[in-house]
Design a protein around this motif. Sequence first.
Motif, PDB file in Angstrom:
ATOM      1  N   UNK A 246      28.812 -10.415 -19.773  1.00 40.77           N
ATOM      2  CA  UNK A 246      29.190  -9.445 -18.746  1.00 40.77           C
ATOM      3  C   UNK A 246      28.281  -8.221 -18.805  1.00 40.77           C
ATOM      4  N   UNK A 247      27.911  -7.817 -20.022  1.00 38.67           N
ATOM      5  CA  UNK A 247      26.948  -6.717 -20.163  1.00 38.67           C
ATOM      6  C   UNK A 247      25.614  -7.112 -19.539  1.00 38.67           C
ATOM      7  N   UNK A 248      25.135  -8.311 -19.853  1.00 41.86           N
ATOM      8  CA  UNK A 248      23.847  -8.776 -19.310  1.00 41.86           C
ATOM      9  C   UNK A 248      23.855  -8.804 -17.788  1.00 41.86           C
ATOM     10  N   UNK A 249      25.035  -9.076 -17.216  1.00 47.58           N
ATOM     11  CA  UNK A 249      25.155  -9.131 -15.749  1.00 47.58           C
ATOM     12  C   UNK A 249      25.291  -7.749 -15.126  1.00 47.58           C
ATOM     13  N   UNK A 250      25.272  -6.702 -15.949  1.00 44.07           N
ATOM     14  CA  UNK A 250      25.350  -5.345 -15.423  1.00 44.07           C
ATOM     15  C   UNK A 250      26.750  -4.888 -15.081  1.00 44.07           C
ATOM     16  N   UNK A 251      27.763  -5.536 -15.666  1.00 48.33           N
ATOM     17  CA  UNK A 251      29.154  -5.227 -15.322  1.00 48.33           C
ATOM     18  C   UNK A 251      29.735  -4.079 -16.133  1.00 48.33           C
ATOM     19  N   UNK A 252      29.009  -3.595 -17.121  1.00 48.00           N
ATOM     20  CA  UNK A 252      29.514  -2.523 -17.968  1.00 48.00           C
ATOM     21  C   UNK A 252      28.808  -2.536 -19.305  1.00 48.00           C
ATOM     22  N   UNK A 253      29.289  -1.698 -20.222  1.00 50.94           N
ATOM     23  CA  UNK A 253      28.731  -1.635 -21.568  1.00 50.94           C
ATOM     24  C   UNK A 253      29.864  -1.883 -22.568  1.00 50.94           C
TER      25      UNK A 253
END
Length: 305
Positions: A237-244
């Motif tokens: 999800x981080x890699x997809x830009x959804x958050x940190x």
Amino acid sequence: MAFTDASLTALRVFREVAERGTLTAAATALGYTQSAVSRQIASLERAAGTPLLERRHDGVRLTPAGHVVVRRAATVIDQVDATARELAGLPDEHGTVRLGWFASAGSGLVPRALAALRRTHPAITVIGREGSTPALVRALRAGTLDLALVASAPPFRPLDSETPALELRILAERSLRLAVPDTHPLARGDFVDIADLHGRRWIAGSGDDQVMGVWPGLDERPEIAHTARDWLAKLHLVAAGCGITTVPASLTAIVPAGVRVLPVRGGPREQRRLLLARLPRPLPEPADHLAAALRAAAIETSAPL
């Protein structure tokens, strides 16, 4: 009714309740109804002549008598199971070790330790499972685990308030880090300043680990964009830009493409201890060999603090 009249089924149910922490969870694990579990516990308490569980709003807690019963029940159940295996002509389980671990330990340390153990002691069988720290501690107390890998955060309090205290060995101490998309503005430097974490969208844990994933001590209510129990899911999800999200330093080597892991500067240093927990009694030789393999794997997988 004497305690010698207690049934083996009631003892098995009681041990499951002691491990799971609630009647509902025990019923689910056993495939029983909650009322059936309650009846078994009631029959055991009648046989004991004293309450074995303290009912609380958040589950159950063993009474002093309950601790005695669960300790003895583990021995009885193991002996009965060993007898059944012997009568069936199956190999004994003297070389079997029951290991529990918290989620991120299963991503690197545990597989490495088990692979090394197979090379040096191929006759040892390890039966393992993942769980939250409270569940693993209950399983140790109930006698369904021999060893447990758990994580501890400052101020490093005891894992529970029961006696005798669990024996803990520190295998490693590592820093908590931040996982961000490699295209994110925070990924441009070699570290992230804690002041730059305000107003961010976070990917947090789910269930018992709800607070995991958000940097500790932020003076604001964090915005939780997504929740996921699985570490790999959170990192994707981080890699997809959804958050940190936060990440143990030990996972740095296995993050997916598109993710950068960075230290955080400013504020208290967030350290995490990797602990090997067990009951304070002599370890059987197979468990001792596994403990040694876990200690070696912890050293091998340690990342710089």
